[in-house]
Design an enzyme around this catalytic site. Sequence first.
Site, mmCIF file in Angstrom:
data_model
loop_
_atom_site.group_PDB
_atom_site.id
_atom_site.type_symbol
_atom_site.label_atom_id
_atom_site.label_comp_id
_atom_site.label_asym_id
_atom_site.label_seq_id
_atom_site.Cartn_x
_atom_site.Cartn_y
_atom_site.Cartn_z
ATOM 1 N N LYS A 78 -5.312 2.808 16.816
ATOM 2 C CA LYS A 78 -4.358 3.686 17.530
ATOM 3 C C LYS A 78 -4.484 5.095 16.992
ATOM 4 O O LYS A 78 -4.889 5.302 15.846
ATOM 5 C CB LYS A 78 -2.916 3.178 17.368
ATOM 6 C CG LYS A 78 -2.367 3.099 15.935
ATOM 7 C CD LYS A 78 -1.780 4.383 15.381
ATOM 8 C CE LYS A 78 -1.283 4.226 13.956
ATOM 9 N NZ LYS A 78 -1.029 5.489 13.254
ATOM 10 N N ALA A 108 -6.519 4.690 6.914
ATOM 11 C CA ALA A 108 -7.022 5.904 7.546
ATOM 12 C C ALA A 108 -6.021 6.540 8.508
ATOM 13 O O ALA A 108 -6.272 7.599 9.047
ATOM 14 C CB ALA A 108 -8.297 5.565 8.312
ATOM 15 N N ASP A 167 3.848 -1.193 12.397
ATOM 16 C CA ASP A 167 3.029 -0.802 13.557
ATOM 17 C C ASP A 167 2.593 -2.007 14.395
ATOM 18 O O ASP A 167 1.980 -1.826 15.453
ATOM 19 C CB ASP A 167 1.766 -0.043 13.121
ATOM 20 C CG ASP A 167 2.068 1.398 12.730
ATOM 21 O OD1 ASP A 167 3.179 1.876 13.055
ATOM 22 O OD2 ASP A 167 1.214 2.032 12.100
HETATM 23 P P1 ATP Z 1 -0.699 2.309 7.968
HETATM 24 O O1 ATP Z 1 -0.463 3.640 8.588
HETATM 25 O O2 ATP Z 1 0.135 1.196 8.515
HETATM 26 O O3 ATP Z 1 -0.788 2.334 6.457
HETATM 27 P P2 ATP Z 1 -3.514 2.532 8.135
HETATM 28 O O4 ATP Z 1 -4.320 2.530 9.368
HETATM 29 O O5 ATP Z 1 -3.368 3.848 7.468
HETATM 30 O O6 ATP Z 1 -2.135 1.898 8.477
HETATM 31 P P3 ATP Z 1 -4.734 0.101 7.246
HETATM 32 O O7 ATP Z 1 -6.184 0.209 7.606
HETATM 33 O O8 ATP Z 1 -3.878 -0.758 8.062
HETATM 34 O O9 ATP Z 1 -4.125 1.555 7.101
HETATM 35 O O10 ATP Z 1 -4.694 -0.334 5.697
HETATM 36 C C1 ATP Z 1 -3.561 -0.135 4.879
HETATM 37 C C2 ATP Z 1 -3.621 -1.127 3.707
HETATM 38 O O11 ATP Z 1 -3.436 -2.450 4.235
HETATM 39 C C3 ATP Z 1 -4.952 -1.138 2.958
HETATM 40 O O12 ATP Z 1 -4.695 -0.751 1.636
HETATM 41 C C4 ATP Z 1 -5.456 -2.570 3.042
HETATM 42 O O13 ATP Z 1 -5.878 -3.062 1.780
HETATM 43 C C5 ATP Z 1 -4.272 -3.391 3.560
HETATM 44 N N1 ATP Z 1 -4.680 -4.421 4.550
HETATM 45 C C6 ATP Z 1 -4.201 -5.647 4.643
HETATM 46 N N2 ATP Z 1 -4.776 -6.321 5.656
HETATM 47 C C7 ATP Z 1 -5.649 -5.492 6.240
HETATM 48 C C8 ATP Z 1 -6.549 -5.616 7.327
HETATM 49 N N3 ATP Z 1 -6.685 -6.738 8.031
HETATM 50 N N4 ATP Z 1 -7.273 -4.526 7.660
HETATM 51 C C9 ATP Z 1 -7.123 -3.368 6.969
HETATM 52 N N5 ATP Z 1 -6.317 -3.212 5.923
HETATM 53 C C10 ATP Z 1 -5.576 -4.247 5.540
#
Ligand code: ATP
Length: 283
Positions: A10, A97, A136
């Site tokens: 997203k 990210a 989310d």
């Molecule tokens: P948010 O804004 O919710 O933090 P994001 O996109 O910035 O989302 P994600 O890629 O969801 O970040 O990862 C956040 C943390 O979640 C990471 O530190 C990772 O170790 C953990 N995590 C747990 N399960 C997963 C998964 N299936 N894929 C990615 N990260 C995961």
Amino acid sequence: MEIYEKAPAKINLGLDVLYKRADDYHELKMVMASVDLADHLKIESLPTDEIIVTSNKAFLPVDKRNNVYQAAEILKKRYQIQKGVKITIEKRIPVAAGLGGGSSDCAAALRGLNRLWDLGLSMDELIEIGMQVGTDVPFCLHGTTAKISGKGEIVEPIVSMPQCWVVLVKPRISVSTRKIFQIVDATQLEHVPIDDLIAAIEAQDYQAMIANMGNNLESVTIQKYPVVQKMKDKMLKFGADVAMMSGSGPTVFALCQKYSRAQRIYNALKGFCEEVYLVRTLP
Ligand code: ATP
């Protein structure tokens, strides 16, 4: 039996942190849209009563810390499933990210397990379970374009954003959403006109949409990680219609109506960053 599910990333077209609530969460008002950059999940039955998660990224935890594992565990407990499952995540979305990859994987696992175990769960039931894993997840269950409020759990789908090209760049840093929210002072933030943004999307007015986009966490993340500003500047210099940080960062995305411009930005950024993607919005 094997089931395949796609878990799209997203982007935030709008993110407005309104205020800090009494429960210490921040009240948010956002617009999110899914893009055509996705993780792929393969979900298969196991003869043994266990949950196995594997992924193509060695650094990703595959135990109880993984959102997909948590989704399977909750469903197994709640519906007394005495069968095992193996979930293979082919990770394509950059991790930590601002692209919601973990939440989208969780939503895809819930959809897939609902089918694998023939649970017949409704969207509302899946949302209630998904919320236990991450804020989310409700949006990722709905997908496409939506208005999000509360701490992220109230999702109201709206008409899909006008279709365009999206260039995403993830600098070589990881940003913890939790840490950014710990340092944000909501009283100091400029607000984003989310209602005007939604009106523009509903009118399918691309120019008004980009004029009303904004993310008031950007200044907070940029203070800590100036590379985010650098990426924005580069995208604008190379012809982006708009360039903005997604979520709490560090990914920056550019929107372009013209493919040639998107390609120019993609090629230019490839020289600076390893993780650059050129994708479409999802209808
Ligand atoms: P948010 O804004 O919710 O933090 P994001 O996109 O910035 O989302 P994600 O890629 O969801 O970040 O990862 C956040 C943390 O979640 C990471 O530190 C990772 O170790 C953990 N995590 C747990 N399960 C997963 C998964 N299936 N894929 C990615 N990260 C995961």
